[in-house]
Design a protein around this motif. Structure first.
Motif, PDB file in Angstrom:
ATOM      1  N   UNK A  56       0.475  -1.064  -0.396  1.00 17.49           N
ATOM      2  CA  UNK A  56       0.481  -0.031  -0.427  1.00 17.49           C
ATOM      3  C   UNK A  56       0.687   0.812   0.046  1.00 17.49           C
ATOM      4  N   UNK A  57       2.028   1.005   0.376  1.00 19.42           N
ATOM      5  CA  UNK A  57       3.071   2.540   0.200  1.00 19.42           C
ATOM      6  C   UNK A  57       3.865   2.696  -0.524  1.00 19.42           C
ATOM      7  N   UNK A  58       3.737   1.736  -1.834  1.00 15.96           N
ATOM      8  CA  UNK A  58       4.893   1.687  -2.525  1.00 15.96           C
ATOM      9  C   UNK A  58       4.933   3.556  -3.495  1.00 15.96           C
ATOM     10  N   UNK A  59       3.833   3.949  -3.593  1.00 14.23           N
ATOM     11  CA  UNK A  59       3.207   5.062  -4.624  1.00 14.23           C
ATOM     12  C   UNK A  59       3.649   6.332  -3.386  1.00 14.23           C
ATOM     13  N   UNK A  97      -1.274  10.806   8.020  1.00 18.64           N
ATOM     14  CA  UNK A  97      -1.388  10.491   8.970  1.00 18.64           C
ATOM     15  C   UNK A  97      -1.717   8.823   8.854  1.00 18.64           C
ATOM     16  N   UNK A  98      -0.958   8.269   9.479  1.00 15.97           N
ATOM     17  CA  UNK A  98      -1.762   5.976   9.160  1.00 15.97           C
ATOM     18  C   UNK A  98      -2.810   6.655   9.538  1.00 15.97           C
ATOM     19  N   UNK A  99      -3.557   6.635   9.426  1.00 17.81           N
ATOM     20  CA  UNK A  99      -5.317   6.741   9.413  1.00 17.81           C
ATOM     21  C   UNK A  99      -5.695   6.658   8.156  1.00 17.81           C
ATOM     22  N   UNK A 100      -4.931   7.720   7.025  1.00 15.63           N
ATOM     23  CA  UNK A 100      -5.463   8.124   6.328  1.00 15.63           C
ATOM     24  C   UNK A 100      -5.021   6.841   5.474  1.00 15.63           C
ATOM     25  N   UNK A 101      -4.117   6.589   5.804  1.00 13.42           N
ATOM     26  CA  UNK A 101      -3.758   5.740   4.288  1.00 13.42           C
ATOM     27  C   UNK A 101      -4.049   3.783   4.288  1.00 13.42           C
ATOM     28  N   UNK A 102      -4.927   3.670   5.498  1.00 18.50           N
ATOM     29  CA  UNK A 102      -5.014   2.511   5.681  1.00 18.50           C
ATOM     30  C   UNK A 102      -6.196   1.939   5.492  1.00 18.50           C
ATOM     31  N   UNK A 103      -6.210   0.709   5.061  1.00 16.48           N
ATOM     32  CA  UNK A 103      -7.506  -0.182   4.305  1.00 16.48           C
ATOM     33  C   UNK A 103      -9.106   0.115   5.413  1.00 16.48           C
ATOM     34  N   UNK A 104      -9.737   0.896   5.122  1.00 13.38           N
ATOM     35  CA  UNK A 104     -10.860   0.390   6.075  1.00 13.38           C
ATOM     36  C   UNK A 104     -11.579  -0.938   6.123  1.00 13.38           C
TER      37      UNK A 104
END
Length: 174
Positions: A90-93, A105-112
């Motif tokens: 998920x972090x590649x880009x 912040x981490x919460x913005x990119x986490x899969x929900x």
């Protein structure tokens, strides 16, 4: 003949397979289901994982993940409850845009939309879920509190366990 046809229509088992099913062995299910279907997630859940606070900045998260061997990170809210998951892929880009890190912040990119397993689920059901969702690890939650994170279940652990059970069955049958 009529009795046999009626029995086949009403019952899944014959006289030959009825006793086996009663003992917990279903001859109609694949071998994988028979081995993993009688065992529960709680037996293979690992408590070795790195939970990431939802409010953590991306830069701090990147520092943490460079010092760990994990590839899947459960994201937790301020109550410690499961809020999402981040996989390394998920972090590649976003990792290429270092100038943006201080604003994320981490919460913005986490899969929900997180697939989870309960400790009371069978390993067969958990493995089916991982296979259909094409994921290698899933968070394990308390069956009574579906957001309370208990641990992680890793596909490789289930596969290794299954292979060992197969080998054990072959050596005891020989």
């Amino acid at each position: 003949v009529t009795g046999t046809l009626v029995a086949r229509g009403l019952l899944a088992d014959s006289i030959d397979t009825y006793e086996l099913r009663r003992k917990g062995f279903d001859v109609h299910r694949p071998r994988t289901a028979n081995i993993l279907g009688n065992l529960f997630v709680r037996g293979l859940v690992t408590r070795e994982f790195l939970a990431i606070p939802r409010a953590m900045g991306l830069g701090d998260f990147v520092l943490q993940l460079t010092n760990t061997r994990y590839t899947h990170f459960p994201v937790v809210d301020d109550k410690g409850e499961l809020a999402g998951v981040i996989q390394l892929e998920d972090l590649r880009e976003i990792l290429g845009h270092r100038e943006a890190w201080p604003y994320i912040i981490v919460g913005e990119i986490a899969r929900r939309d997180v697939a989870t397993a309960k400790t009371t689920d069978t390993l067969y059901d958990a493995m089916t879920l991982m296979t259909t969702r094409e994921i290698d690890e899933i968070p394990v939650v308390d069956p009574d509190h579906p957001r309370r994170l208990v641990g992680m279940l890793r596909r490789r652990d289930v596969q290794s366990f299954y292979e060992k059970r197969l080998l054990a069955g072959q050596t005891t049958a020989a």
